[in-house]
Design an enzyme around this catalytic site. Structure first.
Site, PDB file in Angstrom:
ATOM      1  N   ASN A 136      -3.800   8.787   4.606  1.00 23.81           N
ATOM      2  CA  ASN A 136      -2.489   8.273   5.018  1.00 23.81           C
ATOM      3  C   ASN A 136      -2.364   7.982   6.398  1.00 23.81           C
ATOM      4  O   ASN A 136      -1.510   7.640   7.486  1.00 23.81           O
ATOM      5  CB  ASN A 136      -1.008   9.061   4.438  1.00 23.81           C
ATOM      6  CG  ASN A 136      -1.221   8.601   3.080  1.00 23.81           C
ATOM      7  OD1 ASN A 136      -1.553   7.721   2.542  1.00 23.81           O
ATOM      8  ND2 ASN A 136      -0.096   9.457   2.823  1.00 23.81           N
ATOM      9  N   ARG A 166       0.768  -1.114   0.106  1.00 21.69           N
ATOM     10  CA  ARG A 166       0.292  -0.020  -0.164  1.00 21.69           C
ATOM     11  C   ARG A 166       1.229   1.006  -0.163  1.00 21.69           C
ATOM     12  O   ARG A 166       0.609   2.331  -0.823  1.00 21.69           O
ATOM     13  CB  ARG A 166      -0.256   0.582   1.277  1.00 21.69           C
ATOM     14  CG  ARG A 166      -1.956   1.629   1.034  1.00 21.69           C
ATOM     15  CD  ARG A 166      -2.620   0.961   2.132  1.00 21.69           C
ATOM     16  NE  ARG A 166      -3.856   2.138   2.748  1.00 21.69           N
ATOM     17  CZ  ARG A 166      -4.522   2.748   3.530  1.00 21.69           C
ATOM     18  NH1 ARG A 166      -3.502   2.632   4.982  1.00 21.69           N
ATOM     19  NH2 ARG A 166      -5.141   4.324   2.936  1.00 21.69           N
ATOM     20  N   HIS A 168      -5.921  -5.937  -2.507  1.00 20.59           N
ATOM     21  CA  HIS A 168      -7.558  -5.605  -1.426  1.00 20.59           C
ATOM     22  C   HIS A 168      -7.025  -7.214  -1.119  1.00 20.59           C
ATOM     23  O   HIS A 168      -8.557  -8.130  -0.220  1.00 20.59           O
ATOM     24  CB  HIS A 168      -8.220  -5.084  -0.781  1.00 20.59           C
ATOM     25  CG  HIS A 168      -8.422  -3.737  -1.409  1.00 20.59           C
ATOM     26  ND1 HIS A 168      -8.924  -2.829  -1.201  1.00 20.59           N
ATOM     27  CD2 HIS A 168      -7.288  -3.392  -1.016  1.00 20.59           C
ATOM     28  CE1 HIS A 168      -8.854  -1.270  -1.124  1.00 20.59           C
ATOM     29  NE2 HIS A 168      -7.029  -1.409  -1.248  1.00 20.59           N
ATOM     30  N   THR A 169      -6.380  -8.619  -1.192  1.00 22.99           N
ATOM     31  CA  THR A 169      -6.811  -9.777  -1.002  1.00 22.99           C
ATOM     32  C   THR A 169      -5.748  -9.935   0.335  1.00 22.99           C
ATOM     33  O   THR A 169      -6.424 -11.291   0.845  1.00 22.99           O
ATOM     34  CB  THR A 169      -6.285 -10.751  -2.179  1.00 22.99           C
ATOM     35  OG1 THR A 169      -6.366 -12.038  -1.851  1.00 22.99           O
ATOM     36  CG2 THR A 169      -4.528 -10.380  -2.516  1.00 22.99           C
ATOM     37  N   HIS A 199       0.564   4.191  -1.805  1.00 26.85           N
ATOM     38  CA  HIS A 199       0.686   5.378  -1.688  1.00 26.85           C
ATOM     39  C   HIS A 199       1.223   6.919  -2.094  1.00 26.85           C
ATOM     40  O   HIS A 199       0.763   8.373  -2.667  1.00 26.85           O
ATOM     41  CB  HIS A 199      -0.231   5.919  -0.424  1.00 26.85           C
ATOM     42  CG  HIS A 199      -1.805   5.419  -0.448  1.00 26.85           C
ATOM     43  ND1 HIS A 199      -1.923   6.342   1.058  1.00 26.85           N
ATOM     44  CD2 HIS A 199      -2.424   4.800  -0.920  1.00 26.85           C
ATOM     45  CE1 HIS A 199      -2.838   5.248   1.225  1.00 26.85           C
ATOM     46  NE2 HIS A 199      -3.877   5.126   0.011  1.00 26.85           N
TER      47      HIS A 199
HETATM   48  C1  HEM Z   1      -9.230   1.375  -5.748  1.00 27.80           C
HETATM   49  C2  HEM Z   1      -9.367   2.587  -5.318  1.00 27.80           C
HETATM   50  C3  HEM Z   1      -8.271   1.856  -3.373  1.00 27.80           C
HETATM   51  C4  HEM Z   1      -9.175   2.468  -1.610  1.00 27.80           C
HETATM   52  C5  HEM Z   1     -10.596   3.509  -2.411  1.00 27.80           C
HETATM   53  C6  HEM Z   1      -8.229   2.040  -1.270  1.00 27.80           C
HETATM   54  C7  HEM Z   1      -9.020   2.716   0.261  1.00 27.80           C
HETATM   55  C8  HEM Z   1      -7.911   1.786   0.951  1.00 27.80           C
HETATM   56  C9  HEM Z   1      -8.244   1.582   2.214  1.00 27.80           C
HETATM   57  C10 HEM Z   1      -9.354   2.674   2.963  1.00 27.80           C
HETATM   58  C11 HEM Z   1      -7.534   0.422   3.489  1.00 27.80           C
HETATM   59  C12 HEM Z   1      -8.057   0.686   4.699  1.00 27.80           C
HETATM   60  C13 HEM Z   1      -6.527   1.470   5.779  1.00 27.80           C
HETATM   61  C14 HEM Z   1      -7.252   1.636   6.742  1.00 27.80           C
HETATM   62  O1  HEM Z   1      -8.173   1.436   7.045  1.00 27.80           O
HETATM   63  O2  HEM Z   1      -6.192   1.627   8.116  1.00 27.80           O
HETATM   64  C15 HEM Z   1      -6.909   0.169   1.810  1.00 27.80           C
HETATM   65  C16 HEM Z   1      -6.385  -1.202   2.762  1.00 27.80           C
HETATM   66  C17 HEM Z   1      -5.116  -1.687   1.863  1.00 27.80           C
HETATM   67  N1  HEM Z   1      -5.063  -0.956   0.074  1.00 27.80           N
HETATM   68 FE1  HEM Z   1      -5.774  -0.221  -0.707  1.00 27.80          FE
HETATM   69  N2  HEM Z   1      -7.556   1.191  -1.534  1.00 27.80           N
HETATM   70  C18 HEM Z   1      -7.169   1.479  -3.448  1.00 27.80           C
HETATM   71  C19 HEM Z   1      -6.372   0.876  -4.019  1.00 27.80           C
HETATM   72  C20 HEM Z   1      -5.339  -0.101  -3.822  1.00 27.80           C
HETATM   73  C21 HEM Z   1      -4.278  -0.882  -4.218  1.00 27.80           C
HETATM   74  C22 HEM Z   1      -3.923  -0.150  -5.842  1.00 27.80           C
HETATM   75  C23 HEM Z   1      -3.518  -1.500  -3.797  1.00 27.80           C
HETATM   76  C24 HEM Z   1      -2.226  -1.518  -3.992  1.00 27.80           C
HETATM   77  C25 HEM Z   1      -1.592  -2.003  -5.163  1.00 27.80           C
HETATM   78  C26 HEM Z   1      -4.182  -1.123  -2.414  1.00 27.80           C
HETATM   79  C27 HEM Z   1      -3.672  -2.310  -1.828  1.00 27.80           C
HETATM   80  C28 HEM Z   1      -3.963  -1.634   0.033  1.00 27.80           C
HETATM   81  C29 HEM Z   1      -3.619  -2.664   0.983  1.00 27.80           C
HETATM   82  C30 HEM Z   1      -2.330  -4.258   0.970  1.00 27.80           C
HETATM   83  C31 HEM Z   1      -4.106  -1.871   1.831  1.00 27.80           C
HETATM   84  C32 HEM Z   1      -4.153  -3.413   3.634  1.00 27.80           C
HETATM   85  C33 HEM Z   1      -3.649  -2.292   3.925  1.00 27.80           C
HETATM   86  C34 HEM Z   1      -2.504  -2.867   5.900  1.00 27.80           C
HETATM   87  O3  HEM Z   1      -2.667  -3.649   6.188  1.00 27.80           O
HETATM   88  O4  HEM Z   1      -1.570  -2.117   5.989  1.00 27.80           O
HETATM   89  N3  HEM Z   1      -5.566  -0.014  -2.472  1.00 27.80           N
HETATM   90  N4  HEM Z   1      -7.422   0.471   0.954  1.00 27.80           N
END
Ligand code: HEM
Ligand SMILES: *[C@@H]1O[C@H](CO)[C@@H](O)[C@H](O)[C@H]1NC(C)=O
Ligand SMILES: *[C@@H]1O[C@H](CO)[C@@H](O)[C@H](O)[C@H]1NC(C)=O
Length: 324
Positions: A97, A65, A197-198, A69
């Protein structure tokens, strides 16, 4: 005389072409960028990421992530790693962030080890890109040849990071499509990249409205999520839930099957499968792991190509947290 003039003009002209080609070559990232200047780079990064993920599997998700970002705000330039300075506010406290992006210490550790072996050579931006690739691989996902040669920014962009360049979890499908398009990424890239998000977790505040107010959600899934995410805004905002209830720690394609079952945790997840134009891709990825892996790897490379600083632009930071 005339002949000499023509010759010197030809010389100037060919020099101009060479300069233009040189500039173009510099603007291209390449997978062997550090093969001479830092041959042990991949080994060092893998070792630190491996240890961090062994200690805490979630760190793989966090590093992935972090790359996303970084790239969406002013390109993949390591800007997200900068702490606040008296002259600018960093991106770390921007809405998407703040108290949410993780992994900065792991990047610091890698940088420290890399600087010992190849001082002043490898950018923080490239370290983030390699870490994301290694994280996916360690959690069972696809491998790709990561392109390198990015340089680091000397400043951050709090305003951009804070105002919707990174799409919010409440996004509609057209908002997601447009946000990715603005970065040069296709709808297909967007659907494949969302498969990130897997793995990983999300905070209650990011999915509260979905589990209490939306109707395109599996009822038992909503009920179980409500148990650790109270309806009242402000209470339990930071309680975390897994993004993919299928296999939260494995980088596979179960995310897409969950969407077909209306078990997407974020609104921005479920809109990918909601009687719209991306439904067919979700179905395809849920059926074909290799198609997902292929498109995800391709899209990660494309995301890594967003506005890199190359050539003499930017710098190689000594410390990822501050400009030199
Ligand atoms: C399509 C639009 C996207 C939205 C709206 C989105 C939104 C979010 C949100 C809200 C979270 C939770 C953050 C939290 O509550 O602290 C999250 C987690 C995450 N996102 Fe996304 N995301 C998107 C695309 C992506 C992309 C493109 C990637 C990487 C290629 C990604 C990778 C991740 C990962 C791996 C997590 C888990 C992070 C952790 O556990 O520390 N996301 N995302
Ligand atoms: C970031 O989060 C902290 C702690 O929750 C909060 O005090 C601070 O105001 C937030 N920063 C910004 C810029 O919103
Ligand atoms: C549900 O939607 C209503 C109306 O938009 C809103 O006032 C309320 O805060 C929402 N509830 C949750 C838990 O998000």
């Amino acid at each position: 005389m005339e002949y000499d003039k023509q010759r010197s003009m030809l010389k100037v002209f060919s020099m101009m072409i060479m300069i233009m080609m040189g500039a173009q070559a510099q603007a291209q990232l390449s997978s062997d960028f550090y093969s001479e200047s830092c041959p042990s780079l991949f080994h060092v990064v893998r070792q630190v990421v491996h240890r961090a993920v062994a200690r805490e599997p979630r760190m793989g998700a966090s590093l992935l992530r972090l790359f996303f970002h970084d790239c969406f705000v002013n390109g993949c330039d390591g800007s997200i790693l900068l702490d606040d300075t008296p002259s600018f506010q960093g991106e770390k406290t921007a809405g998407p962030n703040n108290n949410s992006v993780r992994g900065y210490e792991v990047i610091d550790k890698i940088k420290l080890n890399v600087e010992r072996l190849c001082p002043g050579v490898v950018s923080c931006a490239d370290i983030v890109a390699i870490s994301a690739r290694d994280s996916v691989l360690l959690l069972g996902g696809p491998h790709w040849s990561v392109k390198l040669g990015r340089r680091d920014s000397t400043k951050a962009n709090f305003v951009a990071a804070n105002t919707g360049v990174i799409p919010p979890p409440t996004s509609t499908l057209s908002n997601l499509i447009n946000r990715f398009k603005a970065q040069g990424l296709s709808t297909r890239d967007m659907v494949a990249l969302s498969g990130a998000h897997t793995i990983g977790l999300a905070k209650c505040a990011t999915f509260r409205n979905r589990i209490y107010n939306e109707s395109n959600i599996d009822l038992s899934f909503a009920t179980s999520r409500k148990k650790s995410c109270p309806a009242t805004a402000g209470s339990g905002d930071n309680k975390e839930a897994i993004l993919d209830v299928g296999s939260p720690k494995r980088f596979d394609h179960s995310y897409y099957s969950q969407l077909r079952d209306q078990k997407g945790l974020l609104t921005s997840d479920q809109v990918l499968f909601n009687d719209g134009p991306t439904d067919s891709l979700v179905v395809a990825y849920s059926r074909n792991l290799n198609a997902f892996y292929r498109d995800f790897a391709r899209a990660m490379i494309r995301m890594g190509d967003i506005s890199p600083l190359t050539g003499s632009k930017g710098q190689i930071r000594n410390n990822c947290r501050r400009p030199n």
